[in-house]
Design an enzyme around this catalytic site. Structure first.
Site, PDB file in Angstrom:
ATOM      1  N   ARG A 118     -36.120   6.814  -4.383  1.00 40.27           N
ATOM      2  CA  ARG A 118     -37.108   7.399  -3.477  1.00 40.27           C
ATOM      3  C   ARG A 118     -38.187   6.394  -3.082  1.00 40.27           C
ATOM      4  NH1 ARG A 118     -39.225  12.801  -2.338  1.00 40.27           N
ATOM      5  NH2 ARG A 118     -41.497  12.786  -2.118  1.00 40.27           N
ATOM      6  N   THR A 165     -42.098  12.325   4.259  1.00 41.44           N
ATOM      7  CA  THR A 165     -41.097  12.539   3.224  1.00 41.44           C
ATOM      8  C   THR A 165     -41.572  13.730   2.405  1.00 41.44           C
ATOM      9  OG1 THR A 165     -40.544  10.186   3.111  1.00 41.44           O
ATOM     10  CG2 THR A 165     -39.924  11.552   1.225  1.00 41.44           C
ATOM     11  N   SER A 166     -40.808  14.805   2.425  1.00 42.56           N
ATOM     12  CA  SER A 166     -41.256  16.048   1.795  1.00 42.56           C
ATOM     13  C   SER A 166     -41.379  15.882   0.290  1.00 42.56           C
ATOM     14  CB  SER A 166     -40.266  17.177   2.104  1.00 42.56           C
ATOM     15  OG  SER A 166     -40.202  17.425   3.486  1.00 42.56           O
ATOM     16  N   ALA A 167     -42.140  16.792  -0.323  1.00 40.95           N
ATOM     17  CA  ALA A 167     -42.265  16.812  -1.776  1.00 40.95           C
ATOM     18  C   ALA A 167     -40.891  16.978  -2.414  1.00 40.95           C
ATOM     19  CB  ALA A 167     -43.185  17.943  -2.209  1.00 40.95           C
TER      20      ALA A 167
END
Length: 415
Positions: free
Chosen positions: A42, A76-78
């Site tokens: 990530r 970028t989502s959680a």
């Protein structure tokens, strides 16, 4: 791409710790999703300079692009909601999946799950976002496993002739575009953050004949969709005595006669309490949804610093309703000895008592008939064979169809 590659050992430890937390909280429930989250780095997909601790925090989204006003328009989502959405989609090896809203990281996760025999297409309306997604996917080894397409996904996507087994929408949508259903196989799943009068639920829908039926839902917020599918809020400003404003934000129909609220913040505030209580740390997100669909004149509130409401921020929530020449908003007050809080309403206006009472009655209705009961959602596209909806079903008219919400044994008698 984040050029601060960090210490690989530190990144791997934090990534594994994140996955362990997602597993412990049942946000990851399948070995395929677990493996993908342990595999895809990530930290190589987020913005330059993002600390590892932020990147691998379960609740942190990371901005990709901001608009001229500084508002995030791509992110970028959680990690928790990315995991939940992929689980909601029910992906397995060999499937085809369409992602609406690009970023790179989520597409790489999808590619890991569907494997070399699967297919991943990621589409976004913003060329800056698609260019960046292609770059980070190439640099992390996923460039030949994800097709990134620049297009407005509100419209049919050119060249995509085979329908997809699943569609994941990673931006907040007010409606479901007919093009999405065109791209979805019979029996396929679409996971979409659907906005319902300002309150969002990430809903997993399964396609059944001419309509969609929910299989799961999650609470989360997303940046709003751009392009032809965008839906702007309408904002009404209420000035206070010091020239600051309380903002009433409407996503659906705006009540008639809002000019009656001129000067309303100069009136004496009233309040009413429901007797409905909640312990600390317990979610009551479904109360927000209940109010959004059953409370006439529902709106969301935002306030300027300097207003009385801003000074009392811990005692209220940004949900309320206009009631003629008055308005009320959801409030809480502490119970004795730390026993939790009681829900109620505070109101301004000549008929503030009536506005507060109307809100309190819906809090009580939710407590009797909606609390601790999982709502179900259905979407009926225009032209589908809709049934007669009962009075216990909330019906939200959209541009391309109708969304309905039902709670088990919903509260007709209380409304």
């Amino acid at each position: 791409m984040n050029t601060l590659r960090h210490n690989d050992v530190s990144a791997a430890k934090l990534r594994d710790a994140l996955v362990d937390t997602l597993l412990a909280n049942s946000m990851i429930t399948s070995p395929e999703v677990e493996r993908a989250f342990r595999t895809v780095p990530r930290h190589l997909f987020v913005a330059d300079g993002t600390p590892l601790e932020v990147t691998y925090n379960i609740d942190n989204s990371v901005a990709i692009k901001r608009g001229p006003d500084g508002v995030i328009i791509s992110s970028t989502s959680a990690a928790y909601i990315q995991a939940r959405m992929i689980e909601q989609a029910g992906l397995t090896a060999g499937m085809s999946v369409l992602e609406i809203g690009s970023g790179g990281f989520n597409a790489a996760l999808l590619a890991e799950i569907v494997g070399p025999d699967g297919r991943v297409v990621s589409v976004d309306i913003d060329p800056d976002v698609t260019d960046r997604a292609r770059e980070v996917l190439e640099q992390t080894g996923y460039g030949n496993r994800v097709d990134v397409v620049l297009a407005d996904a509100e419209n049919p996507l050119p060249g995509l002739h085979e329908p997809f087994d699943a569609i994941l929408v990673t931006v907040g949508a007010w409606d479901l575009a007919p093009a999405w259903l065109t791209h979805l196989v019979e029996g396929g799943t679409i996971v979409v953050p659907l906005r319902m009068n300002g309150v969002t639920r990430v809903i997993g829908f399964r396609r059944e004949d001419d309509h969609l039926v929910s299989t799961s839902s999650e609470v989360a917020g997303f940046v709003s969709m751009q392009g032809d599918g965008a839906r702007d809020e309408r904002v009404f400003l209420l000035p206070d005595r010091n020239g600051y404003h309380v903002k009433l934000r409407f996503e659906g129909d705006v009540p008639a006669g809002l000019d009656q609220l001129d000067g309303v913040l100069a009136t004496e505030r009233t309040e009413a309490w429901s007797g409905v209580t909640i312990k600390h740390g317990v979610s009551f997100a479904d109360l927000h949804l209940w109010l959004a669909v059953f409370l006439p004149g529902f709106c969301k509130l935002a306030v300027d610093e300097g207003t009385d409401l801003a000074a009392e921020r811990k005692g209220w929530f940004p949900f309320g309703a206009v009631h003629g020449d008055s308005f009320a908003y959801l409030a809480v007050r502490p119970l004795p000895e730390g026993g939790g809080s009681e829900f109620g309403a505070r109101a301004y206006g000549a008929h503030g008592d009536d506005a507060a009472t109307a809100l309190v009655e819906q809090i009580q209705a939710w407590d009797r008939h909606g609390r601790d009961r999982e709502p179900t959602f259905t979407y009926w596209p225009t032209g589908s064979d809709r049934p007669e909806f009962g009075k216990d079903t909330a019906v939200l008219v959209k541009t391309h169809g109708v969304a309905t919400i039902s709670w088990p044994r919903a509260a007709s008698a209380a409304r």
